[in-house]
Design a protein around this motif. Structure first.
Motif, PDB file in Angstrom:
ATOM      1  N   ILE A   1     -25.551  17.879   5.035  1.00 45.77           N
ATOM      2  CA  ILE A   1     -26.313  16.638   5.275  1.00 45.77           C
ATOM      3  C   ILE A   1     -27.659  16.951   5.899  1.00 45.77           C
ATOM      4  O   ILE A   1     -28.688  16.362   5.555  1.00 45.77           O
ATOM      5  N   TRP A   2     -27.657  17.937   6.834  1.00 44.17           N
ATOM      6  CA  TRP A   2     -28.929  18.314   7.458  1.00 44.17           C
ATOM      7  C   TRP A   2     -29.894  18.876   6.429  1.00 44.17           C
ATOM      8  O   TRP A   2     -31.093  18.559   6.442  1.00 44.17           O
ATOM      9  N   ARG A   3     -29.384  19.708   5.551  1.00 41.72           N
ATOM     10  CA  ARG A   3     -30.227  20.241   4.494  1.00 41.72           C
ATOM     11  C   ARG A   3     -30.749  19.121   3.593  1.00 41.72           C
ATOM     12  O   ARG A   3     -31.931  19.116   3.207  1.00 41.72           O
ATOM     13  N   GLU A   4     -29.798  18.250   3.288  1.00 45.33           N
ATOM     14  CA  GLU A   4     -30.233  17.117   2.442  1.00 45.33           C
ATOM     15  C   GLU A   4     -31.261  16.256   3.171  1.00 45.33           C
ATOM     16  O   GLU A   4     -32.242  15.798   2.567  1.00 45.33           O
ATOM     17  N   ALA A   5     -31.035  16.067   4.472  1.00 50.88           N
ATOM     18  CA  ALA A   5     -31.984  15.285   5.255  1.00 50.88           C
ATOM     19  C   ALA A   5     -33.336  15.979   5.336  1.00 50.88           C
ATOM     20  O   ALA A   5     -34.396  15.356   5.240  1.00 50.88           O
ATOM     21  N   LYS A   6     -33.276  17.326   5.538  1.00 49.26           N
ATOM     22  CA  LYS A   6     -34.509  18.084   5.589  1.00 49.26           C
ATOM     23  C   LYS A   6     -35.249  17.996   4.266  1.00 49.26           C
ATOM     24  O   LYS A   6     -36.468  17.831   4.211  1.00 49.26           O
ATOM     25  N   LYS A   7     -34.438  18.135   3.206  1.00 45.46           N
ATOM     26  CA  LYS A   7     -35.037  18.020   1.886  1.00 45.46           C
ATOM     27  C   LYS A   7     -35.667  16.651   1.703  1.00 45.46           C
ATOM     28  O   LYS A   7     -36.792  16.507   1.184  1.00 45.46           O
ATOM     29  N   THR A   8     -34.899  15.639   2.148  1.00 44.79           N
ATOM     30  CA  THR A   8     -35.415  14.267   2.034  1.00 44.79           C
ATOM     31  C   THR A   8     -36.659  14.078   2.889  1.00 44.79           C
ATOM     32  O   THR A   8     -37.644  13.436   2.485  1.00 44.79           O
ATOM     33  N   ALA A   9     -36.602  14.729   4.108  1.00 43.02           N
ATOM     34  CA  ALA A   9     -37.781  14.620   4.981  1.00 43.02           C
ATOM     35  C   ALA A   9     -38.988  15.296   4.372  1.00 43.02           C
ATOM     36  O   ALA A   9     -40.121  14.796   4.435  1.00 43.02           O
ATOM     37  N   ASN A  10     -38.718  16.501   3.799  1.00 44.77           N
ATOM     38  CA  ASN A  10     -39.835  17.183   3.148  1.00 44.77           C
ATOM     39  C   ASN A  10     -40.391  16.359   1.984  1.00 44.77           C
ATOM     40  O   ASN A  10     -41.607  16.303   1.759  1.00 44.77           O
ATOM     41  N   THR A  11     -39.425  15.779   1.239  1.00 46.56           N
ATOM     42  CA  THR A  11     -39.876  14.935   0.124  1.00 46.56           C
ATOM     43  C   THR A  11     -40.696  13.760   0.639  1.00 46.56           C
ATOM     44  O   THR A  11     -41.749  13.402   0.081  1.00 46.56           O
ATOM     45  N   HIS A  12     -40.187  13.151   1.706  1.00 48.57           N
ATOM     46  CA  HIS A  12     -40.914  12.017   2.296  1.00 48.57           C
ATOM     47  C   HIS A  12     -42.261  12.476   2.840  1.00 48.57           C
ATOM     48  O   HIS A  12     -43.272  11.778   2.713  1.00 48.57           O
TER      49      HIS A  12
END
Length: 284
Positions: free
Chosen positions: A96-107
């Motif tokens: 989830i953290w990776r996904e969140a980081k990915k999402t944050a990077n995307t954002h």
């Protein structure tokens, strides 16, 4: 990218020097141009200014806030972590953290792209604002040149009107002087007519007096001539009577003896001249 379904609300700026009615007109103009363009491009400041009939400062301030509100529109809802993942283990949390980081990077990338786009739009807005100011400056110069031309024409017309008024005054003065001269001439003509009438009357009186004197002289001459005729007749009668008297005297008087003539010679040998006795005077 701009949201094609977004419709900006009316803007109320915290500027006390801008009339709310002006803000409403500028906002309505921006909305109209944005809708007419199919929500594909933000209208230029100059086009909004022309549509709203506002000045450049008010249009630029209102359009800046209008763009900010347009950029602050809500985007697509981000996906949240499912409720079922809350009780998953660390691996899931890591995922989830990776996904969140990915999402944050995307954002972050999306935000960076949005920022770049907003910066580009701000740069375009600045360019449009500069172009609009240049256009307004040209319009102002053209208006000033037209105003100067109108002022020059007005000055020329004012000068022409002044000259026309001066010529009118001079013409009126000349007309008044002509009327005065004409009036004086008419008065002189009247005086001459009166003098002519008086002269004619005097001539008539003198002519009558001369005729009367001539008649009197003719009458006196005729009387004198008649008197002379009477005197001549009387003189003729007296001469006739004197002749008759001499004839009677000659008949009644005897002839006198003739005296003897003595002949004597003068020393020069010539006989003396015989001097006749004067004739008796004739009575008249």
């Amino acid at each position: 990218m701009l949201n094609q379904q977004h419709q900006p609300e009316h803007i109320m700026l915290p500027h006390d020097d801008i009339d709310p009615e002006i803000i409403r007109r500028i906002s309505d103009a921006a909305d109209q141009l944005f809708n007419e363009g199919g929500h594909n491009a933000v209208p230029s400041v100059d086009a909004v200014r022309r549509r709203a009939r506002a000045n450049m400062n008010h249009a630029s301030l209102v359009m800046r806030t209008w763009r900010q509100q347009l950029q602050a529109q809500p985007g697509p809802a981000e996906e949240l972590m499912p409720e079922s993942l809350r009780h998953v283990g660390n691996q899931l949390i890591l995922n989830i953290w990776r996904e969140a980081k990915k999402t944050a990077n995307t954002h972050l990338a999306s935000t960076k792209a949005a920022w770049e786009e907003e910066r580009g739009e701000l740069e375009e807005f600045r360019r449009q604002l500069s172009t609009a100011f240049d256009a307004q400056s040209r319009e102002l110069k053209e208006a000033q040149a037209a105003l100067a031309t109108l002022r020059k024409e007005s000055d020329e017309r004012t000068t022409a009107c002044s000259a026309l008024e001066q010529r009118t005054i001079e013409a009126e003065t000349a007309h008044i002087g002509s009327e005065r001269v004409l009036r004086q001439a008419q008065e002189e003509i009247l005086e001459l007519r009166k003098l002519l009438v008086a002269t004619q009357a005097a001539q008539e009186r003198i002519g009558q007096q001369l005729q009367e004197q001539l008649r009197a002289q003719v009458a006196a001459a005729e009387g004198h001539l008649a008197e002379q005729k009477r005197t001549a007749e009387q003189l003729g009668q007296l001469r006739q009577e004197a002749g008759e008297l001499r004839a009677r005297v000659a008949q009644s008087t005897p002839p006198l003896p003739k005296p003897q003539k003595k002949t004597s010679r003068k020393p020069n040998g010539k006989p003396p001249s015989t001097q006749a006795s004067p004739a008796p005077p004739q009575g008249e």
